[in-house]
Design a protein around this motif. Structure first.
Motif, PDB file in Angstrom:
ATOM      1  N   LEU A 167     -14.679  18.353  -7.826  1.00 42.25           N
ATOM      2  CA  LEU A 167     -13.365  18.177  -7.245  1.00 42.25           C
ATOM      3  C   LEU A 167     -13.272  18.804  -5.933  1.00 42.25           C
ATOM      4  CD1 LEU A 167     -12.406  15.898  -9.626  1.00 42.25           C
ATOM      5  CD2 LEU A 167     -10.841  17.127  -9.808  1.00 42.25           C
ATOM      6  N   ARG A 168     -12.944  19.292  -5.052  1.00 47.67           N
ATOM      7  CA  ARG A 168     -13.392  20.237  -3.975  1.00 47.67           C
ATOM      8  C   ARG A 168     -11.700  20.153  -2.759  1.00 47.67           C
ATOM      9  NH1 ARG A 168     -12.560  17.189   1.333  1.00 47.67           N
ATOM     10  NH2 ARG A 168     -12.966  14.906   0.340  1.00 47.67           N
ATOM     11  N   TRP A 169     -12.052  21.198  -2.155  1.00 46.73           N
ATOM     12  CA  TRP A 169     -10.122  21.178  -1.872  1.00 46.73           C
ATOM     13  C   TRP A 169      -9.927  19.790   0.281  1.00 46.73           C
ATOM     14  CZ3 TRP A 169     -10.217  26.674   1.527  1.00 46.73           C
ATOM     15  CH2 TRP A 169      -9.699  27.520   0.217  1.00 46.73           C
ATOM     16  N   PHE A 170      -9.384  19.380  -0.186  1.00 46.03           N
ATOM     17  CA  PHE A 170      -9.367  18.397   1.045  1.00 46.03           C
ATOM     18  C   PHE A 170      -9.135  19.200   2.492  1.00 46.03           C
ATOM     19  CE2 PHE A 170      -6.725  15.768  -2.106  1.00 46.03           C
ATOM     20  CZ  PHE A 170      -6.823  14.589  -1.677  1.00 46.03           C
ATOM     21  N   ASN A 171      -9.162  18.279   3.220  1.00 44.29           N
ATOM     22  CA  ASN A 171      -9.821  19.272   4.715  1.00 44.29           C
ATOM     23  C   ASN A 171      -8.982  17.641   5.773  1.00 44.29           C
ATOM     24  OD1 ASN A 171     -12.016  16.926   5.893  1.00 44.29           O
ATOM     25  ND2 ASN A 171     -12.991  18.198   3.960  1.00 44.29           N
ATOM     26  N   GLU A 172      -8.904  18.135   6.923  1.00 44.23           N
ATOM     27  CA  GLU A 172      -8.063  16.917   7.590  1.00 44.23           C
ATOM     28  C   GLU A 172      -8.780  16.188   8.144  1.00 44.23           C
ATOM     29  OE1 GLU A 172      -6.668  19.146  11.021  1.00 44.23           O
ATOM     30  OE2 GLU A 172      -5.757  20.860   9.826  1.00 44.23           O
ATOM     31  N   ALA A 173     -10.483  15.799   8.015  1.00 45.39           N
ATOM     32  CA  ALA A 173     -10.799  14.811   8.074  1.00 45.39           C
ATOM     33  C   ALA A 173     -10.779  13.907   6.556  1.00 45.39           C
ATOM     34  CB  ALA A 173     -12.416  15.044   8.184  1.00 45.39           C
ATOM     35  N   ASP A 174     -10.223  14.332   5.945  1.00 47.59           N
ATOM     36  CA  ASP A 174      -9.944  13.460   4.824  1.00 47.59           C
ATOM     37  C   ASP A 174      -8.220  12.437   4.714  1.00 47.59           C
ATOM     38  OD1 ASP A 174     -11.394  13.941   3.112  1.00 47.59           O
ATOM     39  OD2 ASP A 174     -10.925  16.048   2.459  1.00 47.59           O
ATOM     40  N   ALA A 175      -7.949  12.893   6.274  1.00 50.76           N
ATOM     41  CA  ALA A 175      -6.446  12.424   6.864  1.00 50.76           C
ATOM     42  C   ALA A 175      -6.656  10.854   6.643  1.00 50.76           C
ATOM     43  CB  ALA A 175      -6.214  12.530   8.093  1.00 50.76           C
ATOM     44  N   PRO A 176      -7.089   9.865   7.064  1.00 52.78           N
ATOM     45  CA  PRO A 176      -7.643   8.094   6.797  1.00 52.78           C
ATOM     46  C   PRO A 176      -7.246   7.937   5.067  1.00 52.78           C
ATOM     47  CG  PRO A 176      -9.585   8.910   8.410  1.00 52.78           C
ATOM     48  CD  PRO A 176      -8.131  10.375   7.975  1.00 52.78           C
ATOM     49  N   PHE A 177      -7.745   8.716   4.344  1.00 53.36           N
ATOM     50  CA  PHE A 177      -7.415   8.164   2.770  1.00 53.36           C
ATOM     51  C   PHE A 177      -6.682   8.845   2.415  1.00 53.36           C
ATOM     52  CE2 PHE A 177      -8.101   9.478  -1.413  1.00 53.36           C
ATOM     53  CZ  PHE A 177      -8.871   8.965  -2.311  1.00 53.36           C
ATOM     54  N   VAL A 178      -5.979   9.955   2.379  1.00 49.52           N
ATOM     55  CA  VAL A 178      -4.854  10.633   2.498  1.00 49.52           C
ATOM     56  C   VAL A 178      -3.678   9.383   2.575  1.00 49.52           C
ATOM     57  CG1 VAL A 178      -2.771  12.317   2.473  1.00 49.52           C
ATOM     58  CG2 VAL A 178      -5.512  12.591   2.049  1.00 49.52           C
ATOM     59  N   ARG A 179      -3.836   9.438   4.331  1.00 55.76           N
ATOM     60  CA  ARG A 179      -2.742   7.956   4.624  1.00 55.76           C
ATOM     61  C   ARG A 179      -2.429   6.696   4.226  1.00 55.76           C
ATOM     62  NH1 ARG A 179      -3.801   3.360   7.222  1.00 55.76           N
ATOM     63  NH2 ARG A 179      -5.734   4.701   8.096  1.00 55.76           N
ATOM     64  N   GLU A 180      -3.594   6.705   3.221  1.00 55.24           N
ATOM     65  CA  GLU A 180      -4.036   4.389   2.779  1.00 55.24           C
ATOM     66  C   GLU A 180      -3.879   5.213   1.397  1.00 55.24           C
ATOM     67  OE1 GLU A 180      -7.437   2.945  -0.190  1.00 55.24           O
ATOM     68  OE2 GLU A 180      -8.018   4.618   1.074  1.00 55.24           O
ATOM     69  N   LEU A 181      -3.858   6.413   0.780  1.00 52.66           N
ATOM     70  CA  LEU A 181      -3.103   6.979  -0.475  1.00 52.66           C
ATOM     71  C   LEU A 181      -1.621   7.170  -0.655  1.00 52.66           C
ATOM     72  CD1 LEU A 181      -3.659   7.802  -3.511  1.00 52.66           C
ATOM     73  CD2 LEU A 181      -4.405   9.564  -2.839  1.00 52.66           C
ATOM     74  N   LEU A 182      -1.079   7.679   0.183  1.00 52.91           N
ATOM     75  CA  LEU A 182       0.368   8.453   0.273  1.00 52.91           C
ATOM     76  C   LEU A 182       1.336   6.751   0.143  1.00 52.91           C
ATOM     77  CD1 LEU A 182       0.819  11.101   2.147  1.00 52.91           C
ATOM     78  CD2 LEU A 182       0.819  10.789  -0.181  1.00 52.91           C
ATOM     79  N   ASN A 183       0.472   5.584   0.714  1.00 50.31           N
ATOM     80  CA  ASN A 183       1.324   4.504   1.223  1.00 50.31           C
ATOM     81  C   ASN A 183       0.893   3.627   0.382  1.00 50.31           C
ATOM     82  OD1 ASN A 183       3.000   4.419   4.289  1.00 50.31           O
ATOM     83  ND2 ASN A 183       0.677   6.144   4.646  1.00 50.31           N
ATOM     84  N   GLU A 184       0.468   3.849  -0.732  1.00 48.83           N
ATOM     85  CA  GLU A 184       0.354   3.096  -1.746  1.00 48.83           C
ATOM     86  C   GLU A 184       0.912   2.721  -2.395  1.00 48.83           C
ATOM     87  OE1 GLU A 184      -2.504   1.385  -4.099  1.00 48.83           O
ATOM     88  OE2 GLU A 184      -3.998   1.780  -2.092  1.00 48.83           O
ATOM     89  N   PRO A 185       1.717   1.646  -2.967  1.00 48.78           N
ATOM     90  CA  PRO A 185       3.361   0.817  -3.857  1.00 48.78           C
ATOM     91  C   PRO A 185       3.034   2.127  -4.919  1.00 48.78           C
ATOM     92  CG  PRO A 185       1.932  -1.291  -3.160  1.00 48.78           C
ATOM     93  CD  PRO A 185       0.729  -0.323  -2.916  1.00 48.78           C
ATOM     94  N   ALA A 186       1.572   2.210  -5.563  1.00 45.62           N
ATOM     95  CA  ALA A 186       2.552   2.736  -6.965  1.00 45.62           C
ATOM     96  C   ALA A 186       2.252   4.571  -6.750  1.00 45.62           C
ATOM     97  CB  ALA A 186       0.882   2.564  -7.294  1.00 45.62           C
ATOM     98  N   TRP A 187       1.447   5.041  -5.499  1.00 47.99           N
ATOM     99  CA  TRP A 187       2.574   5.970  -5.269  1.00 47.99           C
ATOM    100  C   TRP A 187       3.880   6.293  -4.792  1.00 47.99           C
ATOM    101  CZ3 TRP A 187      -1.003  10.607  -5.028  1.00 47.99           C
ATOM    102  CH2 TRP A 187      -0.153  12.348  -4.600  1.00 47.99           C
ATOM    103  N   ILE A 188       4.237   5.204  -4.132  1.00 51.94           N
ATOM    104  CA  ILE A 188       5.366   5.429  -3.551  1.00 51.94           C
ATOM    105  C   ILE A 188       6.895   5.023  -4.495  1.00 51.94           C
ATOM    106  CG2 ILE A 188       7.343   4.028  -1.770  1.00 51.94           C
ATOM    107  CD1 ILE A 188       5.359   3.686   0.170  1.00 51.94           C
ATOM    108  N   GLN A 189       6.146   4.169  -5.709  1.00 48.52           N
ATOM    109  CA  GLN A 189       7.063   4.026  -6.722  1.00 48.52           C
ATOM    110  C   GLN A 189       7.390   4.690  -7.851  1.00 48.52           C
ATOM    111  OE1 GLN A 189       6.125   0.516  -9.302  1.00 48.52           O
ATOM    112  NE2 GLN A 189       7.294   0.345 -10.701  1.00 48.52           N
ATOM    113  N   HIS A 190       6.371   5.650  -8.337  1.00 47.31           N
ATOM    114  CA  HIS A 190       6.418   6.729  -9.225  1.00 47.31           C
ATOM    115  C   HIS A 190       5.673   7.438  -8.469  1.00 47.31           C
ATOM    116  CE1 HIS A 190       5.587   3.541 -12.501  1.00 47.31           C
ATOM    117  NE2 HIS A 190       4.733   3.352 -11.803  1.00 47.31           N
ATOM    118  N   ILE A 191       6.138   8.006  -7.193  1.00 45.41           N
ATOM    119  CA  ILE A 191       6.102  10.074  -7.083  1.00 45.41           C
ATOM    120  C   ILE A 191       6.660  10.042  -5.971  1.00 45.41           C
ATOM    121  CG2 ILE A 191       4.841  12.140  -6.413  1.00 45.41           C
ATOM    122  CD1 ILE A 191       1.867  10.198  -7.521  1.00 45.41           C
TER     123      ILE A 191
END
Length: 254
Positions: free
Chosen positions: A11-35
């Motif tokens: 487990l580490r700090w996020f950085n801006e290079a992780d943006a494509p992964f974060v975009r994917e995660l935040l648009n997961e149906p389960a993320w939008i439904q439950h968070i």
């Protein structure tokens, strides 16, 4: 910046290079439904979300939501950590993983490591977790790591009802012992093993001075702050003050 490791995960700090992964995660149906729907649709928006919602908290709180990587190959798997939400009395553990990473025990392993970190490195005496009332899978993770189910409640942190989980340290609070533990955590942060928790030891007034006008929120800048405070690692004359977040050291601003 590394925060903690488990048997399979880093487990580490996020950085801006992780943006494509974060975009994917935040648009997961389960993320939008439950968070919630963060309305992040582009990599540029994800980079801004990382800076404002994740990295800023590393500096202001000394903890936050961290990137979860697999140790064997460095693949980024998800998000896990602990934050202090407005509307909840104590920090709470949270996590999110894309559906392709489900079924491998990563959430439970990352959450268990985070729970240990909360107690051993951050010195928290109470830790919470919240889920949607019907999100039983996330609830099972919180129960498995040691939190207790307090039922469905309305919290000030959420618009709808939430199922609330909690762990409390049952040992009586002792101010002298807590201050001694705080000074030990301060040394550990300055000397390296718990560097990411450095600002969790520091009083809000000091952090306000540190953050005033700060643009560089990188790990090297955090390390530089630690180097400037390093001579104070064993200075027992630094006063400890009680804050809403617990005991903190009134460290002079560098």
């Amino acid at each position: 910046m590394d925060v903690l490791r488990t048997a399979r995960l880093r487990l580490r700090w996020f950085n801006e290079a992780d943006a494509p992964f974060v975009r994917e995660l935040l648009n997961e149906p389960a993320w939008i439904q439950h968070i919630y729907d963060a309305e992040v649709r582009t990599d540029a928006q994800a980079a801004q979300w990382i800076r404002e919602r994740l990295v800023m908290r590393y500096w202001l709180l000394g903890f936050g939501f961290w990137a979860v990587e697999r140790l064997s190959d460095g693949e980024l798997l998800g998000l896990c950590g602990v934050i202090k939400r407005d509307g909840l009395d104590h920090p709470d553990i949270g996590y999110g993983f894309p559906a392709r990473c489900w079924g491998h025990g990563y959430a439970r392993e990352a959450a268990a490591g985070t729970f240990d970190y909360c107690r051993q490195v951050l010195g928290l005496r109470e830790v919470m977790g919240t889920t949607g009332p019907e999100n039983h899978a996330s609830g099972r993770v919180l129960l498995a790591i040691g939190l207790e189910d307090e039922g469905v409640q309305q919290t000030a942190a959420h618009e709808g009802l939430s199922r609330v989980y909690r762990w409390r340290d049952t040992q009586p609070a002792d101010d002298d012992a807590q201050i001694a533990a705080l000074r030990w955590r301060w040394q550990a942060a300055l000397q390296g093993p718990a560097r990411a928790a450095l600002t969790a030891c520091v009083a809000p007034s000091t952090l306000e001075a540190v953050m005033n006008g700060r643009a560089d929120l990188s790990p090297p800048a955090y390390d530089d702050l630690a180097r400037r405070w390093a001579p104070l690692a064993e200075d027992v004359s630094i006063p400890a003050i009680r804050t809403p977040a617990g005991w903190r050291l009134q460290v002079p601003a560098p």
